[in-house]
Design an enzyme around this catalytic site. Structure first.
Site, PDB file in Angstrom:
ATOM      1  N   HIS A  88      -8.620  -0.667   5.453  1.00 38.39           N
ATOM      2  CA  HIS A  88      -9.007  -1.936   6.072  1.00 38.39           C
ATOM      3  C   HIS A  88      -9.435  -2.896   4.963  1.00 38.39           C
ATOM      4  O   HIS A  88     -10.228  -2.510   4.089  1.00 38.39           O
ATOM      5  CB  HIS A  88     -10.146  -1.725   7.075  1.00 38.39           C
ATOM      6  CG  HIS A  88     -10.566  -2.989   7.766  1.00 38.39           C
ATOM      7  ND1 HIS A  88      -9.784  -3.609   8.718  1.00 38.39           N
ATOM      8  CD2 HIS A  88     -11.651  -3.777   7.612  1.00 38.39           C
ATOM      9  CE1 HIS A  88     -10.376  -4.717   9.119  1.00 38.39           C
ATOM     10  NE2 HIS A  88     -11.511  -4.841   8.464  1.00 38.39           N
TER      11      HIS A  88
ATOM     12  N   GLU B   3      -7.476  -2.254  -2.626  1.00 32.92           N
ATOM     13  CA  GLU B   3      -6.801  -1.395  -1.636  1.00 32.92           C
ATOM     14  C   GLU B   3      -5.865  -0.416  -2.348  1.00 32.92           C
ATOM     15  O   GLU B   3      -5.819   0.779  -2.025  1.00 32.92           O
ATOM     16  CB  GLU B   3      -5.970  -2.232  -0.654  1.00 32.92           C
ATOM     17  CG  GLU B   3      -6.776  -3.038   0.328  1.00 32.92           C
ATOM     18  CD  GLU B   3      -5.873  -3.800   1.268  1.00 32.92           C
ATOM     19  OE1 GLU B   3      -4.985  -3.190   1.883  1.00 32.92           O
ATOM     20  OE2 GLU B   3      -6.077  -5.015   1.398  1.00 32.92           O
TER      21      GLU B   3
ATOM     22  N   LEU C 185      -0.358  -2.492  11.952  1.00 31.51           N
ATOM     23  CA  LEU C 185      -1.154  -3.404  12.780  1.00 31.51           C
ATOM     24  C   LEU C 185      -1.462  -2.902  14.193  1.00 31.51           C
ATOM     25  O   LEU C 185      -2.571  -3.097  14.694  1.00 31.51           O
ATOM     26  CB  LEU C 185      -0.475  -4.775  12.825  1.00 31.51           C
ATOM     27  CG  LEU C 185      -0.374  -5.468  11.452  1.00 31.51           C
ATOM     28  CD1 LEU C 185       0.274  -6.835  11.586  1.00 31.51           C
ATOM     29  CD2 LEU C 185      -1.736  -5.577  10.777  1.00 31.51           C
TER      30      LEU C 185
ATOM     31  N   ASN D  91       0.843  -1.207   0.000  1.00 32.59           N
ATOM     32  CA  ASN D  91       0.000   0.000   0.000  1.00 32.59           C
ATOM     33  C   ASN D  91       0.874   1.253   0.000  1.00 32.59           C
ATOM     34  O   ASN D  91       0.569   2.235  -0.674  1.00 32.59           O
ATOM     35  CB  ASN D  91      -0.938  -0.004   1.214  1.00 32.59           C
ATOM     36  CG  ASN D  91      -2.188  -0.841   0.969  1.00 32.59           C
ATOM     37  OD1 ASN D  91      -3.051  -0.463   0.203  1.00 32.59           O
ATOM     38  ND2 ASN D  91      -2.249  -1.994   1.590  1.00 32.59           N
TER      39      ASN D  91
ATOM     40  N   ASN E 126      -6.878   5.282   7.416  1.00 32.49           N
ATOM     41  CA  ASN E 126      -6.543   3.859   7.532  1.00 32.49           C
ATOM     42  C   ASN E 126      -7.169   3.105   6.364  1.00 32.49           C
ATOM     43  O   ASN E 126      -8.218   3.497   5.842  1.00 32.49           O
ATOM     44  CB  ASN E 126      -7.092   3.290   8.856  1.00 32.49           C
ATOM     45  CG  ASN E 126      -6.712   1.821   9.052  1.00 32.49           C
ATOM     46  OD1 ASN E 126      -5.572   1.441   8.847  1.00 32.49           O
ATOM     47  ND2 ASN E 126      -7.695   1.006   9.409  1.00 32.49           N
TER      48      ASN E 126
HETATM   49  C1  GRF Z   1      -2.686  -6.501   3.986  1.00 34.00           C
HETATM   50  O1  GRF Z   1      -3.409  -7.525   4.651  1.00 34.00           O
HETATM   51  C2  GRF Z   1      -3.621  -5.408   3.660  1.00 34.00           C
HETATM   52  O2  GRF Z   1      -4.884  -5.932   3.377  1.00 34.00           O
HETATM   53  C3  GRF Z   1      -3.692  -4.631   4.927  1.00 34.00           C
HETATM   54  O3  GRF Z   1      -2.388  -4.733   5.496  1.00 34.00           O
HETATM   55  C4  GRF Z   1      -1.739  -5.898   4.977  1.00 34.00           C
HETATM   56  C5  GRF Z   1      -0.396  -5.616   4.393  1.00 34.00           C
HETATM   57  O4  GRF Z   1      -0.510  -4.576   3.491  1.00 34.00           O
HETATM   58  N1  GRF Z   1      -4.045  -3.256   4.655  1.00 34.00           N
HETATM   59  P1  GRF Z   1       0.850  -3.964   2.836  1.00 34.00           P
HETATM   60  O5  GRF Z   1       1.210  -4.865   1.679  1.00 34.00           O
HETATM   61  O6  GRF Z   1       1.918  -4.000   3.912  1.00 34.00           O
HETATM   62  O7  GRF Z   1       0.489  -2.593   2.395  1.00 34.00           O
END
Ligand code: GRF
Length: 206
Positions: A110, A180, A91, A15, A108
């Site tokens: 989700h 996302e 997280l 992301n 954020n």
């Molecule tokens: C993935 O599970 C995504 O759905 C959630 O965070 C996790 C890792 O995302 N948003 P990223 O590849 O580190 O951005």
């Protein structure tokens, strides 16, 4: 005035990469000025460094407590003079001192359609396992402003994906991740263009 964006990550940072790509393409009128990760091996840190973005590991263990950990995060956000904080696969639950300092300025992402399959413990593969166990026929992703409850602030954007026969948590996660990577950069673009209006729980695109 181009907005100063800080991004908090915990893992691979796909992301974050989508945000970097959108900034590089000139889609987002902003600059990523800081990336913080709560895991020293988070590949998100490598992605940031590749683009010369200041990237730091912040250790909850070294901080000694949740409160001290979030005080350090807040201090770093202020030092970077961040206008916007993005939780991109981050997280930990953000400390209330950070949420209060950046009201309606924390976004954020989700990996489900809030208010479904969200809240404490609902992150990563746990989300997709719950969707499949429930037998839901669609899932998707949500961007929202962060408030003092988990996955609760005003919804900015949502995009759905089908749940297909034979899906595993991994195949569903991959399908959700693609949306996302669409709605997070778009949500950040709107914020930086000052096109997001907040009216209680409602978020309007101006
Ligand atoms: C993935 O599970 C995504 O759905 C959630 O965070 C996790 C890792 O995302 N948003 P990223 O590849 O580190 O951005």
């Amino acid at each position: 005035m181009s907005k100063r964006i800080a991004v908090l990550c915990s893992g691979g940072g796909t992301n974050l990469q989508a945000l970097i790509d959108a900034v590089e393409a000139g889609t987002i009128d902003g600059q990523i000025v800081l990336v913080l990760a709560n895991a020293s091996k988070a590949f998100a840190l490598e992605r940031a460094k590749k683009y010369g973005i200041p990237a730091e590991f912040v250790s909850k263990k070294q901080a000694g407590s949740d409160e001290a950990f979030n005080d350090i995060i807040l201090q770093k956000l202020k030092a970077a003079d961040a206008d916007l904080v993005v939780l991109a696969g981050y997280l930990p639950i953000l400390g209330r001192q950070v949420v209060r300092a950046y009201e309606h300025r924390i976004i954020n992402i989700h990996p489900a359609l809030i208010p479904a399959f969200c809240g404490p413990g609902m992150y990563g593969h746990h989300v997709h396992e719950a969707v499949l166990a429930y037998g839901a026929k669609i899932s998707g992703a949500t961007t929202h402003f962060v408030d003092e409850q988990v996955d609760h602030g005003g919804v900015i954007m949502q995009k759905s994906v089908p749940v297909l026969e034979g899906d595993t948590p991994e195949t569903l996660a991959a399908r959700v991740l693609t949306v996302e990577h669409e709605i997070l950069p778009e949500s950040v673009r709107l914020f930086c263009a000052e096109k997001l209006g907040v009216d209680g729980r409602q978020v309007h695109v101006l």
